[in-house]
Design a protein around this motif. Structure first.
Motif, PDB file in Angstrom:
ATOM      1  N   LEU A 145       2.646  11.225   5.772  1.00  0.00           N
ATOM      2  CA  LEU A 145       1.570  10.141   5.472  1.00  0.00           C
ATOM      3  C   LEU A 145       0.615  10.389   6.717  1.00  0.00           C
ATOM      4  O   LEU A 145       0.796  10.412   7.807  1.00  0.00           O
ATOM      5  CB  LEU A 145       2.469   8.813   5.538  1.00  0.00           C
ATOM      6  CG  LEU A 145       3.039   8.179   4.493  1.00  0.00           C
ATOM      7  CD1 LEU A 145       4.143   7.049   4.840  1.00  0.00           C
ATOM      8  CD2 LEU A 145       2.189   8.071   3.333  1.00  0.00           C
ATOM      9  N   PRO A 146      -0.520   9.615   6.208  1.00  0.00           N
ATOM     10  CA  PRO A 146      -1.673   9.959   7.208  1.00  0.00           C
ATOM     11  C   PRO A 146      -1.392   9.274   8.510  1.00  0.00           C
ATOM     12  O   PRO A 146      -0.892   8.038   8.325  1.00  0.00           O
ATOM     13  CB  PRO A 146      -2.960   9.406   6.602  1.00  0.00           C
ATOM     14  CG  PRO A 146      -2.612   9.685   5.124  1.00  0.00           C
ATOM     15  CD  PRO A 146      -1.060   9.308   4.887  1.00  0.00           C
ATOM     16  N   PHE A 171       1.587   4.422  -2.828  1.00  0.00           N
ATOM     17  CA  PHE A 171       1.588   5.814  -2.589  1.00  0.00           C
ATOM     18  C   PHE A 171       3.058   6.481  -2.711  1.00  0.00           C
ATOM     19  O   PHE A 171       3.338   7.383  -2.102  1.00  0.00           O
ATOM     20  CB  PHE A 171       0.795   5.992  -1.322  1.00  0.00           C
ATOM     21  CG  PHE A 171      -0.635   5.889  -1.357  1.00  0.00           C
ATOM     22  CD1 PHE A 171      -1.360   6.939  -2.062  1.00  0.00           C
ATOM     23  CD2 PHE A 171      -1.306   4.807  -0.876  1.00  0.00           C
ATOM     24  CE1 PHE A 171      -2.807   6.785  -2.370  1.00  0.00           C
ATOM     25  CE2 PHE A 171      -2.470   4.802  -1.193  1.00  0.00           C
ATOM     26  CZ  PHE A 171      -3.397   5.647  -1.825  1.00  0.00           C
ATOM     27  N   GLY A 221      -5.357  -3.347  11.398  1.00  0.00           N
ATOM     28  CA  GLY A 221      -6.874  -3.702  10.817  1.00  0.00           C
ATOM     29  C   GLY A 221      -6.151  -4.788   9.869  1.00  0.00           C
ATOM     30  O   GLY A 221      -6.735  -5.860   9.919  1.00  0.00           O
ATOM     31  N   MET A 222      -5.004  -5.091   9.452  1.00  0.00           N
ATOM     32  CA  MET A 222      -4.578  -5.969   8.397  1.00  0.00           C
ATOM     33  C   MET A 222      -4.071  -7.104   9.098  1.00  0.00           C
ATOM     34  O   MET A 222      -3.938  -7.979   8.773  1.00  0.00           O
ATOM     35  CB  MET A 222      -3.310  -5.316   7.738  1.00  0.00           C
ATOM     36  CG  MET A 222      -3.098  -5.844   6.147  1.00  0.00           C
ATOM     37  SD  MET A 222      -3.957  -5.127   5.173  1.00  0.00           S
ATOM     38  CE  MET A 222      -3.040  -3.990   4.362  1.00  0.00           C
ATOM     39  N   LEU A 268      -3.553   2.427  11.877  1.00  0.00           N
ATOM     40  CA  LEU A 268      -4.787   1.677  11.898  1.00  0.00           C
ATOM     41  C   LEU A 268      -5.004   0.848  10.740  1.00  0.00           C
ATOM     42  O   LEU A 268      -5.420  -0.369  10.908  1.00  0.00           O
ATOM     43  CB  LEU A 268      -6.099   2.958  11.948  1.00  0.00           C
ATOM     44  CG  LEU A 268      -6.169   3.607  13.147  1.00  0.00           C
ATOM     45  CD1 LEU A 268      -7.237   4.431  12.865  1.00  0.00           C
ATOM     46  CD2 LEU A 268      -6.554   2.970  14.061  1.00  0.00           C
ATOM     47  N   VAL A 269      -4.441   0.969   9.637  1.00  0.00           N
ATOM     48  CA  VAL A 269      -4.321   0.252   8.544  1.00  0.00           C
ATOM     49  C   VAL A 269      -3.346  -0.971   8.950  1.00  0.00           C
ATOM     50  O   VAL A 269      -3.925  -2.152   8.999  1.00  0.00           O
ATOM     51  CB  VAL A 269      -3.577   0.947   7.160  1.00  0.00           C
ATOM     52  CG1 VAL A 269      -3.692  -0.317   6.328  1.00  0.00           C
ATOM     53  CG2 VAL A 269      -4.612   2.009   6.996  1.00  0.00           C
ATOM     54  N   LEU A 286       0.804  -1.141   0.035  1.00  0.00           N
ATOM     55  CA  LEU A 286      -0.206  -0.159   0.102  1.00  0.00           C
ATOM     56  C   LEU A 286       0.974   1.263  -0.062  1.00  0.00           C
ATOM     57  O   LEU A 286       0.816   2.192  -0.792  1.00  0.00           O
ATOM     58  CB  LEU A 286      -0.992  -0.110   1.374  1.00  0.00           C
ATOM     59  CG  LEU A 286      -1.794   1.182   1.430  1.00  0.00           C
ATOM     60  CD1 LEU A 286      -3.166   1.000   0.449  1.00  0.00           C
ATOM     61  CD2 LEU A 286      -2.312   1.503   2.625  1.00  0.00           C
ATOM     62  N   LEU A 287       1.843   1.131   0.661  1.00  0.00           N
ATOM     63  CA  LEU A 287       2.766   2.419   0.776  1.00  0.00           C
ATOM     64  C   LEU A 287       3.602   2.509  -0.385  1.00  0.00           C
ATOM     65  O   LEU A 287       3.671   3.591  -0.872  1.00  0.00           O
ATOM     66  CB  LEU A 287       3.795   2.070   1.946  1.00  0.00           C
ATOM     67  CG  LEU A 287       3.491   2.140   3.322  1.00  0.00           C
ATOM     68  CD1 LEU A 287       4.350   1.715   4.343  1.00  0.00           C
ATOM     69  CD2 LEU A 287       3.104   3.717   3.737  1.00  0.00           C
ATOM     70  N   ALA A 326      -3.619   7.282  10.187  1.00  0.00           N
ATOM     71  CA  ALA A 326      -4.230   6.131  10.196  1.00  0.00           C
ATOM     72  C   ALA A 326      -3.597   5.046   9.607  1.00  0.00           C
ATOM     73  O   ALA A 326      -3.892   3.954   9.622  1.00  0.00           O
ATOM     74  CB  ALA A 326      -5.413   6.393   8.986  1.00  0.00           C
ATOM     75  N   MET A 327      -2.349   5.300   9.029  1.00  0.00           N
ATOM     76  CA  MET A 327      -1.434   4.113   8.658  1.00  0.00           C
ATOM     77  C   MET A 327      -1.289   3.102   9.821  1.00  0.00           C
ATOM     78  O   MET A 327      -1.522   1.848   9.499  1.00  0.00           O
ATOM     79  CB  MET A 327       0.036   4.794   8.914  1.00  0.00           C
ATOM     80  CG  MET A 327       0.704   4.916   7.627  1.00  0.00           C
ATOM     81  SD  MET A 327       1.305   3.873   6.614  1.00  0.00           S
ATOM     82  CE  MET A 327       1.819   2.434   7.628  1.00  0.00           C
ATOM     83  N   LEU A 360      -5.344  -9.055  11.771  1.00  0.00           N
ATOM     84  CA  LEU A 360      -6.202  -9.919  12.069  1.00  0.00           C
ATOM     85  C   LEU A 360      -6.628 -10.768  10.914  1.00  0.00           C
ATOM     86  O   LEU A 360      -6.985 -12.185  11.095  1.00  0.00           O
ATOM     87  CB  LEU A 360      -7.421  -9.368  12.544  1.00  0.00           C
ATOM     88  CG  LEU A 360      -7.627  -8.815  14.042  1.00  0.00           C
ATOM     89  CD1 LEU A 360      -8.893  -8.370  14.456  1.00  0.00           C
ATOM     90  CD2 LEU A 360      -7.139  -9.975  14.852  1.00  0.00           C
ATOM     91  N   ILE A 392      -8.533  -6.395  18.615  1.00  0.00           N
ATOM     92  CA  ILE A 392      -7.335  -6.869  18.075  1.00  0.00           C
ATOM     93  C   ILE A 392      -6.504  -7.201  19.211  1.00  0.00           C
ATOM     94  O   ILE A 392      -5.519  -8.491  19.002  1.00  0.00           O
ATOM     95  CB  ILE A 392      -6.674  -5.572  17.087  1.00  0.00           C
ATOM     96  CG1 ILE A 392      -7.473  -5.178  16.314  1.00  0.00           C
ATOM     97  CG2 ILE A 392      -5.178  -6.268  16.474  1.00  0.00           C
ATOM     98  CD1 ILE A 392      -7.103  -4.220  15.239  1.00  0.00           C
ATOM     99  N   THR A 413      -9.456  -1.075  18.945  1.00  0.00           N
ATOM    100  CA  THR A 413      -8.222  -1.749  18.966  1.00  0.00           C
ATOM    101  C   THR A 413      -8.173  -2.881  19.903  1.00  0.00           C
ATOM    102  O   THR A 413      -7.393  -3.918  19.814  1.00  0.00           O
ATOM    103  CB  THR A 413      -7.238  -0.605  19.274  1.00  0.00           C
ATOM    104  OG1 THR A 413      -7.153   0.285  18.365  1.00  0.00           O
ATOM    105  CG2 THR A 413      -5.629  -1.363  18.897  1.00  0.00           C
TER     106      THR A 413
END
Lengths: 366, 317
Positions: free
Chosen positions: A320-321, A38, A330-331, A326-327, A34-35, A323-324, A333, A285, A282
């Motif tokens: 970079l946001p 971008f 989230g990934m 969080l991504v 993903l990085l 939210a990185m 799990l 997780i 979180t």
């Protein structure tokens, strides 16, 4: 050739340890793509995150600041999940605990001796969290209402309730319009030990250890386990399932409530916007990645806190946001869930041409 | 008074549209035996995708198609984890929501124009406008029904078609049987895995349209958490509609109506703080859930598909 799953005779201990670690690595790799998409260098980004979270003592204290509520909510969620009670309301329980703490800290101080203010704040905050978790637990045990939805809806209600207070009735009249209450009296502050890191951390670690003992060495823990695995069997063996669920959920909510207490009494010293950082989510997780093991949960909480702090750092340094983080969380799990199969099953290769397939099976993975 | 009621009806339908799409999608998924709690994350992801596409290409069609695709891809992850890997469906769905929420927030801060610091929020793009149907749109009250955007008109068609497909076709029968009893369905020669994959992904597609409706029609634009828990309300609406697509409209009207009244009260400037007003849909969800659960426990005929949330493993037989 054909691949089939075969149930293992016993759960694989190796898989229990390896799967979460591999999951984290897979998450790093997937987020790396993903990085790249971008035009950011994944290695440099991860390095910046790592340094941001663990690179110096002062950075690490910030990680501990975020780890504390994650530990408490994570432990709370762990107890509930152990029973297969899907409490996804840790966020709301945290907020409601924070609101109750603010209520005591702001309005009870004239009537209480100074030494008793903080213990009272913590007690009432934990009770509020327990109430917020107790309502869905009662609805579940009395009326069989789906707990997932009720706990989640109560998150929104608690958050809006807190908002209504710090924007409205409890807003500091001298706060220049800032959405927050007055500062708490100092007697209600939870002491810090370094930077913003506070004694809540030690309380959380203590509770984690205590919980491990309770879950693994006591009758109560044994009953929780049994209910989680098979409610019917537990009932047949004379376990009071409903009472156990209610008690466990009261404890679960109280722990999340305590997380809220420590956030308002040690970090912000007032009830204000930003109390809800998503810790309660979180926490899910944390609980699942630690395989519902309270001690592992403490470490996972520090790791997840590191991702959050690292995310903030990456935002400041590389644009970079945030939210990185969080991504990445989230990934984690996904591979974790996929990998859990291997703790109970293994892959077998069957060659249909070979009549003696059963004997020539080969273990492929883990 | 009549214009006020007409406008409330109009907002109700517009607010309810995304709910109907997602509810029908989730009904199909759950009917096959798969519980997908990832709706909230899927709607957020499809909303940000739709808006970003509309912003950069100016094509609404492409925006909706990509939103559908994103919904399908996330549903595919859930299908793979819960069907092939037999993961716990509750946790798998939750992780879709956590992932989708995080990634949507990331993309929302990254897919925007450089002039806005790559931020998508605060930008405007092409959107679905209301199309008044000649003649019908002028009728008092009822006119609101015919003064909607194209995605809402499509919902009027979707409801009967989804009902017909589920109850009157062989495919619908197969779908329902897989969700009730996978063992028997398997013995009858149905491919349980394939059917579950198919309807989980199909559900994701409809959820994707629902997400697109939010960012392209109902509240055009991108704001973080644009869904505000709609993905969760949808899960409640599935229970409320008792897994019947034709009843999805009732819940959507109820919750769309709450939204519309809130909207109106706020616009007219009431004394109630907006925070308390905004609690209404969530409190209502809990109340509705309690009432429906109690009611269903007295009517043994209705209830969730028997195999909902359980994985099916042929080798375990």
């Amino acid at each position: 050739m054909q691949l089939v799953f075969e149930k293992r005779k016993a759960v694989s201990r190796r898989a229990i340890v390896l799967v979460p670690i591999l999951s984290f690595i897979v998450s790093l790799i997937l987020t790396g793509f993903l990085l790249l998409a971008f035009k950011a260098n994944p290695f440099r980004t991860y390095m910046a995150m790592f340094i941001g979270a663990f690179g110096s003592w002062s950075n690490f204290t910030e990680t501990l600041v975020k780890a504390t509520p994650l530990m408490l909510t994570g432990l709370g969620v762990t107890i509930a999940f152990k029973l297969r009670f899907w409490n996804i309301g840790a966020e709301g329980q945290l907020v409601f605990g924070g609101v109750a703490a603010a209520w005591v800290a702001l309005f009870w101080s004239p009537f209480l001796p100074a030494w008793s203010l903080l213990p009272m704040v913590m007690l009432v905050g934990m009770m509020a969290g327990a109430v917020w978790a107790g309502i869905p637990a009662l609805l579940k045990t009395r009326l069989n209402v789906d707990e997932t939805l009720v706990t989640l809806m109560m998150n929104y209600i608690a958050i809006l309730f807190a908002e209504g207070l710090y924007y409205g009735a409890w807003r500091d009249p001298e706060g220049y319009g800032f959405p927050g209450t007055k500062l708490f009296p100092e007697a209600a502050w939870l002491p810090r030990f370094s930077g913003r890191a506070h004694v809540g951390l030690f309380i959380a670690i203590g509770i984690g250890l205590l919980l491990w003992v309770a879950m693994n060495r006591t009758k109560w823990g044994f009953e929780l386990n049994m209910i989680g695995k098979n409610k019917k069997a537990a009932r047949c063996l004379g376990v009071n399932v409903k009472r156990n669920i209610l008690v466990a959920l009261l404890i679960s909510g109280a722990l999340s409530g305590l997380a809220g207490v420590s956030e308002v009494t040690a970090i912000s010293h007032r009830l204000q916007q930003g109390l809800t950082m998503g810790y309660g989510y979180t926490a899910i997780i944390v609980a699942w990645l630690s395989q519902l093991n309270p001690i592992a949960g403490l470490f996972v909480a520090i790791l997840m806190a590191g991702l959050l702090v690292g995310g903030d750092q990456v935002q400041m340094m590389m644009g970079l946001p945030a939210a990185m983080g969080l991504v990445l969380q989230g990934m984690i799990l996904f591979p974790m869930l996929a990998g859990s199969l291997f703790t109970e099953y293994r892959i077998k290769r069957i060659d249909p041409r070979n009549s003696r397939a059963a004997e020539s099976n080969e273990e492929l993975s883990v | 008074m009549i214009p006020l009621i007409t406008s409330i009806i109009a907002i109700t339908l517009s607010a309810g549209t995304s709910l109907v799409y997602a509810t029908i999608g989730e009904i199909y998924t759950e009917r096959s035996g798969i519980l997908n709690l990832g709706i909230e994350g899927m709607m957020l992801m499809s909303a940000v995708t739709a808006f970003a596409t509309a912003f950069h290409t100016g094509s609404l069609l492409l925006a909706v198609l990509l939103a559908m695709l994103v919904g399908m891809l996330l549903a595919l992850i859930h299908a793979f984890l819960s069907i092939t890997m037999r993961a716990n469906q509750v946790v798998s769905g939750l992780s879709i929501t956590l992932f989708g929420t995080g990634l949507a927030s990331f993309l929302g801060q990254r897919l925007g124009p450089e002039s806005n610091g790559f931020n998508l929020s605060g930008m405007s793009a092409v959107k679905f406008n209301r199309l008044q149907i000649e003649g019908l749109g002028d009728i008092p009250l009822l006119g609101a029904v015919f003064n909607q955007d194209p995605l809402t008109y499509l919902v009027y068609l979707l409801i009967p078609v989804a009902w017909y497909f589920m109850y009157k076709t062989k495919f619908g029968l197969n779908l329902r049987s897989v969700g009730e009893n996978p063992q028997t369905s398997d013995a009858m020669g149905l491919n349980v895995t394939k059917i579950r994959y198919l309807y989980t992904i199909f559900g994701g597609m409809l959820v994707g349209i629902g997400g697109a409706h939010l960012s392209l029609a109902y509240t055009p634009g991108w704001t973080e958490n644009i869904t505000g828990g709609r993905g969760w309300i949808v899960i409640a609406l599935v229970i409320f509609s008792m897994w019947n697509p034709s009843r999805a409209i009732l819940g959507a009207i109820l919750f769309g109506g709450i939204n519309a009244v809130q909207f109106r009260l706020q616009a007219s400037g009431t004394d109630i703080p907006s925070a308390y007003l905004n609690m209404a849909p969530y409190v209502a969800t809990i109340l509705v859930l309690v009432l429906v659960t109690v009611w269903e426990s007295h009517n043994r005929k209705v209830g969730p598909p028997a195999a909902l949330g359980t994985s099916y493993m042929r080798e375990d037989k």
